[in-house]
Design a protein around this motif. Structure first.
Motif, PDB file in Angstrom:
ATOM      1  N   GLU A 112      52.967  71.228  50.203  1.00 48.36           N
ATOM      2  CA  GLU A 112      54.172  71.171  51.039  1.00 48.36           C
ATOM      3  C   GLU A 112      54.866  72.543  51.073  1.00 48.36           C
ATOM      4  OE1 GLU A 112      55.795  69.213  52.934  1.00 48.36           O
ATOM      5  OE2 GLU A 112      57.928  69.598  52.722  1.00 48.36           O
ATOM      6  N   THR A 113      55.121  73.044  52.257  1.00 47.83           N
ATOM      7  CA  THR A 113      55.827  74.315  52.416  1.00 47.83           C
ATOM      8  C   THR A 113      56.372  74.400  53.833  1.00 47.83           C
ATOM      9  OG1 THR A 113      55.677  76.713  52.119  1.00 47.83           O
ATOM     10  CG2 THR A 113      53.762  75.656  53.143  1.00 47.83           C
TER      11      THR A 113
ATOM     12  N   ARG B 254      57.567  79.673  43.656  1.00 45.33           N
ATOM     13  CA  ARG B 254      58.449  78.566  44.027  1.00 45.33           C
ATOM     14  C   ARG B 254      57.696  77.264  44.225  1.00 45.33           C
ATOM     15  NH1 ARG B 254      60.549  79.892  49.140  1.00 45.33           N
ATOM     16  NH2 ARG B 254      62.251  78.457  48.774  1.00 45.33           N
ATOM     17  N   ASN B 255      58.258  76.239  43.618  1.00 44.35           N
ATOM     18  CA  ASN B 255      57.756  74.870  43.818  1.00 44.35           C
ATOM     19  C   ASN B 255      56.309  74.682  43.367  1.00 44.35           C
ATOM     20  OD1 ASN B 255      60.271  73.947  45.092  1.00 44.35           O
ATOM     21  ND2 ASN B 255      59.700  75.424  46.663  1.00 44.35           N
ATOM     22  N   VAL B 256      55.954  75.369  42.303  1.00 47.31           N
ATOM     23  CA  VAL B 256      54.650  75.123  41.678  1.00 47.31           C
ATOM     24  C   VAL B 256      54.827  74.757  40.198  1.00 47.31           C
ATOM     25  CG1 VAL B 256      54.168  77.583  41.211  1.00 47.31           C
ATOM     26  CG2 VAL B 256      52.285  75.970  41.340  1.00 47.31           C
TER      27      VAL B 256
ATOM     28  N   LEU C 203      44.049  82.967  43.438  1.00 45.86           N
ATOM     29  CA  LEU C 203      44.459  83.221  42.054  1.00 45.86           C
ATOM     30  C   LEU C 203      44.955  81.931  41.409  1.00 45.86           C
ATOM     31  CD1 LEU C 203      46.242  86.257  40.604  1.00 45.86           C
ATOM     32  CD2 LEU C 203      47.222  84.028  40.132  1.00 45.86           C
TER      33      LEU C 203
ATOM     34  N   SER D 184      50.600  78.625  49.253  1.00 49.30           N
ATOM     35  CA  SER D 184      50.145  77.517  50.090  1.00 49.30           C
ATOM     36  C   SER D 184      49.564  78.039  51.415  1.00 49.30           C
ATOM     37  CB  SER D 184      51.287  76.511  50.297  1.00 49.30           C
ATOM     38  OG  SER D 184      50.790  75.375  50.978  1.00 49.30           O
TER      39      SER D 184
ATOM     40  N   THR E  69      45.977  69.404  44.882  1.00 48.25           N
ATOM     41  CA  THR E  69      47.189  70.226  44.898  1.00 48.25           C
ATOM     42  C   THR E  69      48.119  69.728  46.007  1.00 48.25           C
ATOM     43  OG1 THR E  69      46.153  71.839  46.397  1.00 48.25           O
ATOM     44  CG2 THR E  69      46.031  72.312  44.027  1.00 48.25           C
ATOM     45  N   THR E  70      49.405  69.869  45.774  1.00 50.08           N
ATOM     46  CA  THR E  70      50.404  69.478  46.780  1.00 50.08           C
ATOM     47  C   THR E  70      50.857  70.755  47.467  1.00 50.08           C
ATOM     48  OG1 THR E  70      51.065  67.587  45.477  1.00 50.08           O
ATOM     49  CG2 THR E  70      52.675  68.387  47.089  1.00 50.08           C
TER      50      THR E  70
ATOM     51  N   ASP F 287      47.051  81.768  45.940  1.00 45.74           N
ATOM     52  CA  ASP F 287      47.101  80.327  45.707  1.00 45.74           C
ATOM     53  C   ASP F 287      45.776  79.936  45.070  1.00 45.74           C
ATOM     54  OD1 ASP F 287      49.104  77.979  46.944  1.00 45.74           O
ATOM     55  OD2 ASP F 287      47.097  77.245  46.452  1.00 45.74           O
ATOM     56  N   ILE F 288      45.765  78.771  44.456  1.00 43.22           N
ATOM     57  CA  ILE F 288      44.518  78.275  43.851  1.00 43.22           C
ATOM     58  C   ILE F 288      43.637  77.597  44.913  1.00 43.22           C
ATOM     59  CG2 ILE F 288      45.372  75.961  43.242  1.00 43.22           C
ATOM     60  CD1 ILE F 288      43.892  76.194  40.595  1.00 43.22           C
ATOM     61  N   SER F 289      44.246  77.200  46.029  1.00 40.33           N
ATOM     62  CA  SER F 289      43.544  76.373  47.009  1.00 40.33           C
ATOM     63  C   SER F 289      42.861  77.206  48.089  1.00 40.33           C
ATOM     64  CB  SER F 289      44.545  75.403  47.660  1.00 40.33           C
ATOM     65  OG  SER F 289      44.019  74.886  48.849  1.00 40.33           O
TER      66      SER F 289
ATOM     67  N   GLU G  44      55.622  81.017  53.404  1.00 41.67           N
ATOM     68  CA  GLU G  44      56.556  81.794  52.570  1.00 41.67           C
ATOM     69  C   GLU G  44      56.328  83.312  52.730  1.00 41.67           C
ATOM     70  OE1 GLU G  44      56.278  81.877  48.043  1.00 41.67           O
ATOM     71  OE2 GLU G  44      57.929  80.492  48.377  1.00 41.67           O
TER      72      GLU G  44
ATOM     73  N   MET H 239      46.850  79.717  35.907  1.00 45.97           N
ATOM     74  CA  MET H 239      46.424  79.367  34.546  1.00 45.97           C
ATOM     75  C   MET H 239      45.475  80.413  33.961  1.00 45.97           C
ATOM     76  SD  MET H 239      47.696  76.517  33.593  1.00 45.97           S
ATOM     77  CE  MET H 239      46.569  75.750  32.430  1.00 45.97           C
TER      78      MET H 239
ATOM     79  N   CYS I 106      43.969  76.078  51.563  1.00 47.97           N
ATOM     80  CA  CYS I 106      45.242  76.653  52.017  1.00 47.97           C
ATOM     81  C   CYS I 106      45.077  78.118  52.394  1.00 47.97           C
ATOM     82  CB  CYS I 106      46.291  76.544  50.916  1.00 47.97           C
ATOM     83  SG  CYS I 106      46.882  74.876  50.718  1.00 47.97           S
TER      84      CYS I 106
HETATM   85  C1  LIG Z   1      54.357  72.892  46.935  1.00 49.12           C
HETATM   86  S1  LIG Z   1      53.397  74.317  47.242  1.00 49.12           S
HETATM   87  C2  LIG Z   1      54.634  75.569  47.244  1.00 49.12           C
HETATM   88  C3  LIG Z   1      54.446  76.564  48.367  1.00 49.12           C
HETATM   89  C4  LIG Z   1      55.561  77.602  48.505  1.00 49.12           C
HETATM   90  N1  LIG Z   1      55.672  78.415  47.326  1.00 49.12           N
HETATM   91  C5  LIG Z   1      56.879  76.934  48.815  1.00 49.12           C
HETATM   92  O1  LIG Z   1      57.747  76.870  47.938  1.00 49.12           O
HETATM   93  O2  LIG Z   1      57.060  76.474  49.939  1.00 49.12           O
HETATM   94  C6  LIG Z   1      52.605  74.534  45.651  1.00 49.12           C
HETATM   95  C7  LIG Z   1      51.351  75.401  45.731  1.00 49.12           C
HETATM   96  O3  LIG Z   1      50.962  75.708  44.395  1.00 49.12           O
HETATM   97  C8  LIG Z   1      49.552  75.791  44.367  1.00 49.12           C
HETATM   98  N2  LIG Z   1      49.091  75.659  42.975  1.00 49.12           N
HETATM   99  C9  LIG Z   1      49.051  74.559  42.199  1.00 49.12           C
HETATM  100  N3  LIG Z   1      48.549  74.845  40.985  1.00 49.12           N
HETATM  101  C10 LIG Z   1      48.274  76.175  40.994  1.00 49.12           C
HETATM  102  C11 LIG Z   1      47.731  77.079  40.044  1.00 49.12           C
HETATM  103  N4  LIG Z   1      47.369  76.663  38.824  1.00 49.12           N
HETATM  104  N5  LIG Z   1      47.580  78.376  40.395  1.00 49.12           N
HETATM  105  C12 LIG Z   1      47.942  78.800  41.624  1.00 49.12           C
HETATM  106  N6  LIG Z   1      48.451  78.001  42.573  1.00 49.12           N
HETATM  107  C13 LIG Z   1      48.625  76.704  42.264  1.00 49.12           C
HETATM  108  C14 LIG Z   1      49.103  74.671  45.279  1.00 49.12           C
HETATM  109  O4  LIG Z   1      47.801  74.858  45.762  1.00 49.12           O
HETATM  110  C15 LIG Z   1      50.181  74.677  46.373  1.00 49.12           C
HETATM  111  O5  LIG Z   1      49.741  75.358  47.522  1.00 49.12           O
END
Ligand SMILES: C[S@@+](CC[C@H](N)C(=O)[O-])C[C@H]1O[C@@H](n2cnc3c(N)ncnc32)[C@H](O)[C@@H]1O
Length: 275
Positions: free
Chosen positions: A72-73, A212-214, A194, A110, A69-70, A140-142, A114, A197, A145
């Motif tokens: 970045e936040t 945001r950004n997922v 959580l 993340s 997972t990416t 988050d899924i991670s 946020e 999917m 994080c």
């Molecule tokens: C780039 S970060 C965005 C963090 C914050 N929302 C922001 O905009 O700064 C994306 C996050 O989405 C999570 N993610 C990716 N796939 C996911 C999933 N299927 N369910 C929940 N979280 C997920 C990743 O673990 C990651 O921490």
């Protein structure tokens, strides 16, 4: 890594997390799986994938997905959504909810910047909530994080990104070369694991969802399904915030643009009726 192993890991990611890995992302896969292989005491990435393929070890699969997972936040990322929250969303909700609790969900939180940004903002301007209690759930899924987010401990680099100095001074204390967020702000946010999917998650209904950004990591049908599910978890009159590069157009009919504010969406009548 050979192409079969690459395909295996990309399919695993897509199935488990919805994340689509382009064919050009071999370097990404290798750079993220190498530390995991070392941590697991395995000589190489190839060995790691062999073990995952052979044993179907759930613990290891979860970790492969996690490191891919990416995350970045940063605090107050993009600023605009926080302006929307302050100027449009909270005033509308404080009036509409008439003393009832307002529920905010950060759906891909993340390492916590946020939801903590939201908590600090609301704490700093109590008039925004009009005395209405606010609950902030961050998921988050991670696990990696979420562990960090729950600790509320940030590096110098992280607190220098987006966080006004006055807020740093007011809400954080220095701990060696890190900064710890105050217990009061930490206690305002509840972190839960959580997977977006998962079609059957149930956190109750929310008034504001930050997602945001997922979605950028998902394909179009997955984006649509995730947003429709979020729509089912949104109260009538509720709002959605997406990232700067994300939109609902052509993806879902559960949300529509709100009040000419970029990145802010509201639940549609159609979604309310379908609920
Ligand atoms: C780039 S970060 C965005 C963090 C914050 N929302 C922001 O905009 O700064 C994306 C996050 O989405 C999570 N993610 C990716 N796939 C996911 C999933 N299927 N369910 C929940 N979280 C997920 C990743 O673990 C990651 O921490």
């Amino acid at each position: 890594m050979n192409s079969q192993d690459f395909d295996f890991v990309s399919q695993l990611l897509r199935k488990r997390a919805g994340i689509v890995l382009g064919g050009d992302k071999m370097y990404l896969l290798e750079s993220r799986l190498a530390p995991l292989a070392r941590k697991e005491g395995l000589p190489s990435i190839d060995d790691l994938i062999q073990v995952v393929r052979a044993r179907r070890d759930e613990r290891l699969i979860t970790q492969v997905v996690d490191v891919m997972t990416t995350n970045e936040t940063f605090f107050f990322r993009d600023k605009t959504p926080f302006d929307h929250l302050k100027e449009a969303v909270m005033p509308a909700l404080a009036q509409a909810r008439k003393g009832q609790r307002i529920r905010i969900w950060c759906a891909a939180a993340s390492t916590g910047q946020e939801p903590y940004s939201i908590a600090m903002m609301l704490d700093q301007t109590p008039a925004l909530t009009g005395g209405v209690p606010v609950e902030i759930i961050a998921t988050d899924i991670s696990d990696r994080c979420l562990d960090r987010a729950r600790q509320g401990l940030f590096t110098q680099f992280e607190v220098q990104r987006g966080l006004p100095i006055q807020m740093l001074m007011h809400y954080f204390t220095q701990q060696d070369d890190h900064w710890r967020i105050s217990e009061r702000i930490r206690s305002l946010v509840t972190f839960r694991k959580l997977n977006l999917m998962d079609p059957s998650y149930n956190l109750g209904k929310f008034d504001v969802v930050f997602c945001r950004n997922v979605l950028i990591y998902f394909d179009a049908p997955t984006k649509g399904a995730v947003l429709d599910r979020i729509g089912q978890c949104t109260n009538p009159g509720g709002f959605l915030m997406l990232g700067a590069a994300e939109s609902v157009i052509g993806i879902t009919q559960s949300f529509e643009s709100a009040q000419d504010r970029r990145g802010l969406y509201k639940l549609t009548e159609r979604a309310v009726k379908a609920a």
